[in-house]
Design a protein around this motif. Sequence first.
Motif, mmCIF file in Angstrom:
data_model
loop_
_atom_site.group_PDB
_atom_site.id
_atom_site.type_symbol
_atom_site.label_atom_id
_atom_site.label_comp_id
_atom_site.label_asym_id
_atom_site.label_seq_id
_atom_site.Cartn_x
_atom_site.Cartn_y
_atom_site.Cartn_z
ATOM 1 N N ASN A 21 0.761 -1.258 0.000
ATOM 2 C CA ASN A 21 0.000 0.000 0.000
ATOM 3 C C ASN A 21 0.783 1.296 0.000
ATOM 4 O OD1 ASN A 21 -2.473 -0.975 -0.271
ATOM 5 N ND2 ASN A 21 -3.318 0.029 1.519
ATOM 6 N N VAL A 22 2.036 1.267 -0.368
ATOM 7 C CA VAL A 22 2.749 2.547 -0.430
ATOM 8 C C VAL A 22 2.624 3.160 -1.825
ATOM 9 C CG1 VAL A 22 4.422 2.117 1.389
ATOM 10 C CG2 VAL A 22 4.919 1.361 -0.932
ATOM 11 N N GLY A 23 2.033 2.388 -2.762
ATOM 12 C CA GLY A 23 1.815 2.944 -4.088
ATOM 13 C C GLY A 23 2.751 2.406 -5.149
ATOM 14 N N LYS A 24 3.318 1.207 -4.912
ATOM 15 C CA LYS A 24 4.262 0.640 -5.892
ATOM 16 C C LYS A 24 3.586 0.431 -7.246
ATOM 17 C CE LYS A 24 5.198 -3.044 -3.346
ATOM 18 N NZ LYS A 24 4.549 -2.867 -2.042
ATOM 19 N N SER A 25 2.404 -0.210 -7.214
ATOM 20 C CA SER A 25 1.716 -0.512 -8.469
ATOM 21 C C SER A 25 1.254 0.769 -9.162
ATOM 22 C CB SER A 25 0.527 -1.424 -8.209
ATOM 23 O OG SER A 25 0.971 -2.601 -7.574
ATOM 24 N N SER A 26 0.812 1.739 -8.369
ATOM 25 C CA SER A 26 0.359 3.006 -8.962
ATOM 26 C C SER A 26 1.495 3.682 -9.713
ATOM 27 C CB SER A 26 -0.151 3.954 -7.874
ATOM 28 O OG SER A 26 -1.035 3.291 -7.018
ATOM 29 N N ILE A 27 2.700 3.593 -9.164
ATOM 30 C CA ILE A 27 3.854 4.206 -9.835
ATOM 31 C C ILE A 27 4.082 3.530 -11.180
ATOM 32 C CG2 ILE A 27 6.383 4.441 -9.726
ATOM 33 C CD1 ILE A 27 6.070 4.825 -6.688
ATOM 34 N N ILE A 28 4.068 2.190 -11.180
ATOM 35 C CA ILE A 28 4.298 1.465 -12.431
ATOM 36 C C ILE A 28 3.173 1.749 -13.428
ATOM 37 C CG2 ILE A 28 4.445 -0.838 -13.459
ATOM 38 C CD1 ILE A 28 6.095 -1.683 -11.077
ATOM 39 N N ASN A 29 1.931 1.780 -12.940
ATOM 40 C CA ASN A 29 0.811 2.081 -13.840
ATOM 41 C C ASN A 29 0.983 3.434 -14.497
ATOM 42 O OD1 ASN A 29 -0.425 -0.272 -13.258
ATOM 43 N ND2 ASN A 29 -1.808 0.571 -11.731
ATOM 44 N N LYS A 30 1.395 4.401 -13.694
ATOM 45 C CA LYS A 30 1.542 5.757 -14.212
ATOM 46 C C LYS A 30 2.665 5.787 -15.254
ATOM 47 C CE LYS A 30 -0.034 9.983 -13.162
ATOM 48 N NZ LYS A 30 -1.416 10.322 -12.813
ATOM 49 N N LEU A 31 3.750 5.071 -14.971
ATOM 50 C CA LEU A 31 4.889 5.068 -15.895
ATOM 51 C C LEU A 31 4.541 4.368 -17.205
ATOM 52 C CD1 LEU A 31 7.872 4.277 -13.488
ATOM 53 C CD2 LEU A 31 7.216 6.494 -14.398
ATOM 54 N N THR A 32 3.717 3.302 -17.123
ATOM 55 C CA THR A 32 3.391 2.568 -18.351
ATOM 56 C C THR A 32 2.149 3.147 -19.008
ATOM 57 O OG1 THR A 32 2.151 1.027 -16.987
ATOM 58 C CG2 THR A 32 4.345 0.354 -17.651
ATOM 59 N N GLY A 33 1.417 3.965 -18.247
ATOM 60 C CA GLY A 33 0.225 4.569 -18.816
ATOM 61 C C GLY A 33 -0.918 3.596 -19.010
ATOM 62 N N GLU A 34 -0.850 2.450 -18.359
ATOM 63 C CA GLU A 34 -1.992 1.535 -18.450
ATOM 64 C C GLU A 34 -2.127 0.792 -17.140
ATOM 65 O OE1 GLU A 34 -1.177 -1.978 -20.866
ATOM 66 O OE2 GLU A 34 0.778 -1.121 -21.327
#
Length: 440
Positions: A187-200
């Motif tokens: 829950n620190v936002g690891k997946s959100s960071i990757i999503n934002k970087l890949t744009g999907e």
Amino acid sequence: MNKPIVAIVGRPNVGKSTLFNALAGQMISIVKDTPGVTRDRIYADIDWLNHQFTLIDTGGIEPDSSDIILSQMREQAQIAIDTADVIIFMTDVKQGLIDADAKVADMLRRSRKPVILVVNKVDNYNKMMADVFEFYNLGIGEPIAISAAQRSGLGDMLDKVTEHFASLKLEAEDDDRPRIAIVGKPNVGKSSIINKLTGESRVIVSNIAGTTRDAIDTDVKWNGREYVFIDTAGLRRKSKVKEEIEKYSIIRTVTAVERADVVVIVIDAIEGVTEQDAKIAGIAHENGKGVIIAVNKWDAIEKNDKTVYEYSNKVRQILSFMPYAEIMFISALTGQRLYKLFDMIDFVIENHSMRVETGILNEIMAEAVAMQQPPSDKGKRLKLFYITQVAVKPPTFVIFVNDKELMHFSYTRYIENKIREAFGFKGTPLRFIIRERKEK
């Protein structure tokens, strides 16, 4: 080349930890100032006849009641199947073959991963062999008899384990794309960071701690350069117990860190640095990886002109064993400074694989020695003869001295600081090997 990962799975009390300790023995490096990492001792780096591998003990979590035992074993087996290259399935000759063993053996067999069946507590080989053969019934191959407590049979077992290494396709050797592990607590936002970087939205994100499903490698292209992001998974099933989530996330973190060049440790700005963050950082530090500390959710912090400075100091205090780490303040939600991450990754990769000429190193060392005399003991003074760099990723140096005992940790650190003053080496740990050489 990545080290293979070997996991030990089995029921409570079959002797998993005894085996783990017998193999890891004195090889577990207790790093004095790395918090929490080695005390849990879930993993250790093992050397066996020119083979190096990482051993993971999934048995850190022992349930009390028998109905939980099977679900726990399945959980542990699943972790092993997800993360390990070779699995040691451990049983106990004295308890004999039980139903739970058979059920877990089925799971392991279906995984198509190499499984080594080990029967522990065989203190008397001749008397107990008939009981050992009973374990053929599991249908996962020949049982290997050992006694972890007496350390017998371990050689045969390790030979079997390492036989499988040759066939492992450990990451294509010619794949030279930088690998970046995004690690941190749930829950620190690891997946959100990757999503934002890949744009999907490749990674399913929800707000329950520990819900990301599996370690996913995501290819990201930025400014014409390709990167592979390794997202450390949460759990397959939501675990109720906080310790379990932490143990499992540590195991996942170890396997991701092993495969990465640079580790981005994501910290929740609102929560601040926690003990769990320090453990995760310790794993990256012990593995000699490039490190970036990304403080996420920075948009949610009330700021004045001193906030960044004060926050950085706090992070540095708690993670004092890695003063070299680069700190960034980002927000996956707003995208703030997120794309600067790529510049920072490039910068750290460059430092992580930087080589310094021997001549220049020796000049720096001579100057350092002139400025601060080496320590002496009982009238004998430390002499530093020569320094040379022997490896990169991380940069590793050998210093030849007249007496290893005299080369105190603090003096090595002093030399390290002088080298850093000259070359920066930001974002990467440096390793020093001290060798003795007789005076001419």
